[in-house]
Design an enzyme around this catalytic site. Structure first.
Site, mmCIF file in Angstrom:
data_model
loop_
_atom_site.group_PDB
_atom_site.id
_atom_site.type_symbol
_atom_site.label_atom_id
_atom_site.label_comp_id
_atom_site.label_asym_id
_atom_site.label_seq_id
_atom_site.Cartn_x
_atom_site.Cartn_y
_atom_site.Cartn_z
ATOM 1 N N TYR A 80 0.847 -1.200 0.000
ATOM 2 C CA TYR A 80 0.000 0.000 0.000
ATOM 3 C C TYR A 80 0.889 1.259 0.000
ATOM 4 O O TYR A 80 0.666 2.189 -0.752
ATOM 5 C CB TYR A 80 -0.887 -0.009 1.245
ATOM 6 C CG TYR A 80 -1.937 1.084 1.255
ATOM 7 C CD1 TYR A 80 -3.225 0.818 0.815
ATOM 8 C CD2 TYR A 80 -1.635 2.358 1.708
ATOM 9 C CE1 TYR A 80 -4.188 1.811 0.813
ATOM 10 C CE2 TYR A 80 -2.588 3.355 1.717
ATOM 11 C CZ TYR A 80 -3.871 3.079 1.273
ATOM 12 O OH TYR A 80 -4.822 4.056 1.278
ATOM 13 N N PHE A 132 -9.971 18.747 -24.633
ATOM 14 C CA PHE A 132 -10.368 17.344 -24.673
ATOM 15 C C PHE A 132 -11.622 17.242 -23.799
ATOM 16 O O PHE A 132 -11.812 18.047 -22.894
ATOM 17 C CB PHE A 132 -9.240 16.433 -24.158
ATOM 18 C CG PHE A 132 -9.626 14.983 -24.204
ATOM 19 C CD1 PHE A 132 -9.854 14.369 -25.426
ATOM 20 C CD2 PHE A 132 -9.814 14.246 -23.040
ATOM 21 C CE1 PHE A 132 -10.274 13.046 -25.480
ATOM 22 C CE2 PHE A 132 -10.219 12.924 -23.097
ATOM 23 C CZ PHE A 132 -10.458 12.318 -24.319
ATOM 24 N N THR A 133 -12.480 16.250 -24.095
ATOM 25 C CA THR A 133 -13.793 16.183 -23.433
ATOM 26 C C THR A 133 -13.697 16.234 -21.898
ATOM 27 O O THR A 133 -14.335 17.067 -21.258
ATOM 28 C CB THR A 133 -14.513 14.871 -23.836
ATOM 29 O OG1 THR A 133 -13.619 13.780 -23.631
ATOM 30 C CG2 THR A 133 -14.950 14.902 -25.287
ATOM 31 N N ASP A 223 -0.643 18.637 -21.413
ATOM 32 C CA ASP A 223 -1.284 17.315 -21.444
ATOM 33 C C ASP A 223 -0.477 16.421 -22.392
ATOM 34 O O ASP A 223 -0.534 16.573 -23.618
ATOM 35 C CB ASP A 223 -2.736 17.458 -21.933
ATOM 36 C CG ASP A 223 -3.480 16.126 -21.963
ATOM 37 O OD1 ASP A 223 -2.828 15.064 -21.908
ATOM 38 O OD2 ASP A 223 -4.729 16.146 -22.044
ATOM 39 N N LYS A 266 -2.427 5.738 -22.719
ATOM 40 C CA LYS A 266 -1.900 6.085 -24.043
ATOM 41 C C LYS A 266 -0.373 6.136 -23.968
ATOM 42 O O LYS A 266 0.295 5.329 -24.592
ATOM 43 C CB LYS A 266 -2.464 7.425 -24.493
ATOM 44 C CG LYS A 266 -3.957 7.338 -24.790
ATOM 45 C CD LYS A 266 -4.511 8.652 -25.263
ATOM 46 C CE LYS A 266 -6.001 8.585 -25.508
ATOM 47 N NZ LYS A 266 -6.380 7.881 -26.721
ATOM 48 N N ARG A 389 -16.656 11.885 -32.961
ATOM 49 C CA ARG A 389 -15.971 13.043 -32.396
ATOM 50 C C ARG A 389 -16.586 14.283 -33.057
ATOM 51 O O ARG A 389 -16.101 14.782 -34.060
ATOM 52 C CB ARG A 389 -14.463 12.994 -32.654
ATOM 53 C CG ARG A 389 -13.740 11.884 -31.939
ATOM 54 C CD ARG A 389 -13.369 12.121 -30.493
ATOM 55 N NE ARG A 389 -14.427 12.067 -29.508
ATOM 56 C CZ ARG A 389 -14.221 11.782 -28.224
ATOM 57 N NH1 ARG A 389 -13.017 11.494 -27.769
ATOM 58 N NH2 ARG A 389 -15.213 11.773 -27.363
ATOM 59 N N PHE A 455 -21.898 11.441 -24.700
ATOM 60 C CA PHE A 455 -21.456 10.480 -25.721
ATOM 61 C C PHE A 455 -21.074 9.135 -25.126
ATOM 62 O O PHE A 455 -21.103 8.123 -25.800
ATOM 63 C CB PHE A 455 -20.282 11.056 -26.533
ATOM 64 C CG PHE A 455 -19.021 11.239 -25.727
ATOM 65 C CD1 PHE A 455 -18.823 12.381 -24.982
ATOM 66 C CD2 PHE A 455 -18.046 10.261 -25.724
ATOM 67 C CE1 PHE A 455 -17.662 12.554 -24.230
ATOM 68 C CE2 PHE A 455 -16.877 10.424 -24.983
ATOM 69 C CZ PHE A 455 -16.691 11.570 -24.235
HETATM 70 C C1 LIG Z 1 -5.505 14.369 -24.741
HETATM 71 C C2 LIG Z 1 -6.136 13.554 -23.665
HETATM 72 N N1 LIG Z 1 -6.185 14.034 -22.418
HETATM 73 C C3 LIG Z 1 -6.744 13.337 -21.421
HETATM 74 C C4 LIG Z 1 -7.286 12.083 -21.638
HETATM 75 C C5 LIG Z 1 -7.942 11.346 -20.506
HETATM 76 O O1 LIG Z 1 -7.216 10.198 -20.210
HETATM 77 P P1 LIG Z 1 -7.927 8.899 -19.602
HETATM 78 O O2 LIG Z 1 -8.759 8.305 -20.681
HETATM 79 O O3 LIG Z 1 -6.797 8.012 -19.179
HETATM 80 O O4 LIG Z 1 -8.742 9.357 -18.460
HETATM 81 C C6 LIG Z 1 -7.247 11.557 -22.909
HETATM 82 C C7 LIG Z 1 -7.840 10.252 -23.200
HETATM 83 O O5 LIG Z 1 -8.114 9.860 -24.293
HETATM 84 C C8 LIG Z 1 -6.652 12.301 -23.969
HETATM 85 O O6 LIG Z 1 -6.609 11.844 -25.217
#
Ligand SMILES: Cc1ncc(COP(=O)(O)O)c(C=O)c1O
Length: 490
Positions: A80, A132-133, A223, A266, A389, A455
């Site tokens: 842990y 990003f979303t 990011d 990723k 998208r 989505f």
């Molecule tokens: C540019 C970007 N930022 C943040 C994220 C969020 O990452 P996670 O899916 O691991 O939460 C993603 C995921 O696709 C991404 O492409």
């Protein structure tokens, strides 16, 4: 991955790995696929993989691991607190990115939650190249506003600009002057801009953004989730970086940022995430949120096995032959589709092949979700699962009106080292047929619409019986084809 020249004069992207473990996949009949997409509310996120042939929804957490990653997972230290596995990861992050402090989190959006909670002030702006979303939602629920300052070329579907993901420096300066530096929480730059076709930024652009941030005393949050592809493009498209190693570029990128976060689903081909910084004060502001939202500081919600895989995965990401596999396959798919006249985003970016739904189904209004409809239609006729998208990926505004997306894309992600070129050829063939029959595709409307991130879990239905008509034509064409084939054979 290396390009090999064939004696026909063409070049072929050649994999520098072999598969030693494989997984069976199903290609269900078209009638079952029609049923499956209806069960899923025309939302490809809600399909079961049993009904999916090629899963091109995302590359997130589904890239193939290497033998070395799998082997490393067996040696994890499951504690842990104070896990030796975490120390290994911390050291690897420090070695590659030069970061003094590393905070673990269970995935990229968890990093965004922590960063937004710590630094987004009510009624302030976060200027960025593109949102990003999950990023946008985290900023907004903490009272901030996203401002996108992209290049004009970023919205051109067909372009030869090598870095459509750049942040427009003049727009950034004007924005800061107009809004006042006190009304800006931080500046954000996203590697490999997910929502506008996986388009990279240049190292020069990052250096310029840094300069502006220094002039105004603003923090720069980076990011790095899609950094692997972006590294490849910096190395291959930016002249002055061609003699730099991927390691040198990575370190230079990280050094230019105040906070650097990533989804390891990723970057690193594992499942997890993390936040890096060299600034003790920034680290202190974020640190206490990790045990609260993620887990103790030495695992942050990640499995120790995944952390071991991440250590190796990050190391492997420094190998040009490994990180170019995705971009080279994507480039191949994009050029094959271009040859057949299918509208795609160019230049080919990272992450996946992006089909321009705005042009593909220009008869469907944005309020009927053209990219969502295209994703559903493509699944029905091919069994290939892509991702919408476009407008469906946006939230409604405060008054309940649709936020029409700048782009309507069907993203066909290319999980690394997972699919073969024959899979890509199949995907190209089926989308070409769909393009030739595009007038049969109709719109979608919501039957169950969540308020945010609709989505992911929202359910829709077709606005007419277009899916049935599409299936009918597909079957007729296949039958004709089979008959023609029999004639040839006989
Ligand atoms: C540019 C970007 N930022 C943040 C994220 C969020 O990452 P996670 O899916 O691991 O939460 C993603 C995921 O696709 C991404 O492409």
């Amino acid at each position: 991955m290396s390009d090999v020249k064939l004696f026909s004069g063409e070049s072929l992207p050649l994999e520098m790995h072999k598969a030693r473990i494989v997984q069976k996949i199903n290609l269900k009949p078209v009638d079952r696929r029609l049923e499956a997409i209806k069960e899923a509310g025309f939302n490809t996120f809600l399909l079961k993989t049993d009904d999916v042939f090629l899963d091109m929804l995302t590359d997130s957490g589904v890239n193939a691991m290497s033998d070395k990653q799998q082997a490393a997972m067996l040696q994890a230290d499951d504690s842990y607190a104070g896990s030796a596995t975490f120390t290994k990861l911390e050291n690897k992050v420090q070695e590659i990115f030069g970061s003094t402090y590393f905070l673990p989190a269970h995935q990229g959006r968890a990093c965004e939650n922590i960063i937004s909670k710590a630094f987004v002030q009510e009624n302030t702006y976060v200027p960025m190249n593109y949102h990003f979303t999950t990023t946008k939602t985290h900023i907004e629920i903490n009272g901030g506003k996203v401002e996108e300052l992209y290049l004009d070329e970023a919205m051109e579907i067909k372009s030869s600009h090598p870095f459509k993901g750049n942040l427009d420096i003049d727009k950034l300066r004007t924005f800061i002057e107009e809004k006042g530096v006190e009304n800006i929480s931080f500046v954000r730059l996203e590697a490999g801009t997910n929502l506008i076709g996986g388009q990279p930024h240049s190292l020069e652009n990052l250096q310029e953004v840094r300069k502006v941030c220094d002039e105004y005393g603003l923090m720069l949050v980076y990011d790095a989730s899609l950094l692997a592809d972006n590294l490849h493009f910096i190395k291959t498209r930016e002249e002055k970086c061609q003699d730099m190693s991927i390691r040198e570029i990575s370190k230079t990128v990280a050094d230019l940022t105040d906070i650097f976060y990533f989804s390891a689903r990723k970057l690193g081909c594992a499942r997890g995430g993390g936040i890096c910084t060299n600034n003790a004060e920034l680290y202190a502001k974020m640190r206490e949120l990790v045990p609260l939202y993620e887990g103790f500081l030495t695992y942050g919600g990640m499995s120790v096995r995944e952390m071991e895989a991440m250590v190796v995965g990050l190391d492997e990401t420094m190998d040009e032959d490994m990180i170019n596999q995705g971009p080279k396959f994507i480039e191949y798919m994009v050029s094959e589709l271009e040859k057949r006249g299918v509208p795609v985003v160019t230049p080919a970016g990272g992450l996946g092949c992006h089909v321009n739904a705005m042009e593909f189904v220009d008869h469907i209004p944005q309020t009927e979700y053209p990219s969502g409809a295209l994703a559903a239609a493509y699944y029905i006729i091919s069994g290939v699962r892509g991702m919408e998208r476009g407008t469906l990926s946006e939230n409604r505004d405060e008054d309940g009106n649709e936020t029409l997306s700048n782009m309507e894309l069907l993203r066909l992600a290319m999980p690394r080292r997972v699919y073969s070129l024959s899979h890509v050829e199949y995907a190209v063939d089926r989308i070409t047929w769909l393009y030739e029959n595009r007038e049969l595709i109709g719109g979608l409307r919501f039957v169950d619409e969540p308020k945010v991130m609709r989505f992911f879990i929202g359910k829709l239905e077709a606005t007419s019986d277009w899916p049935e008509k599409l299936v009918k034509k597909f079957k007729e064409d296949l039958e004709t084809l089979n008959k023609e084939e029999e004639l040839v054979l006989n």
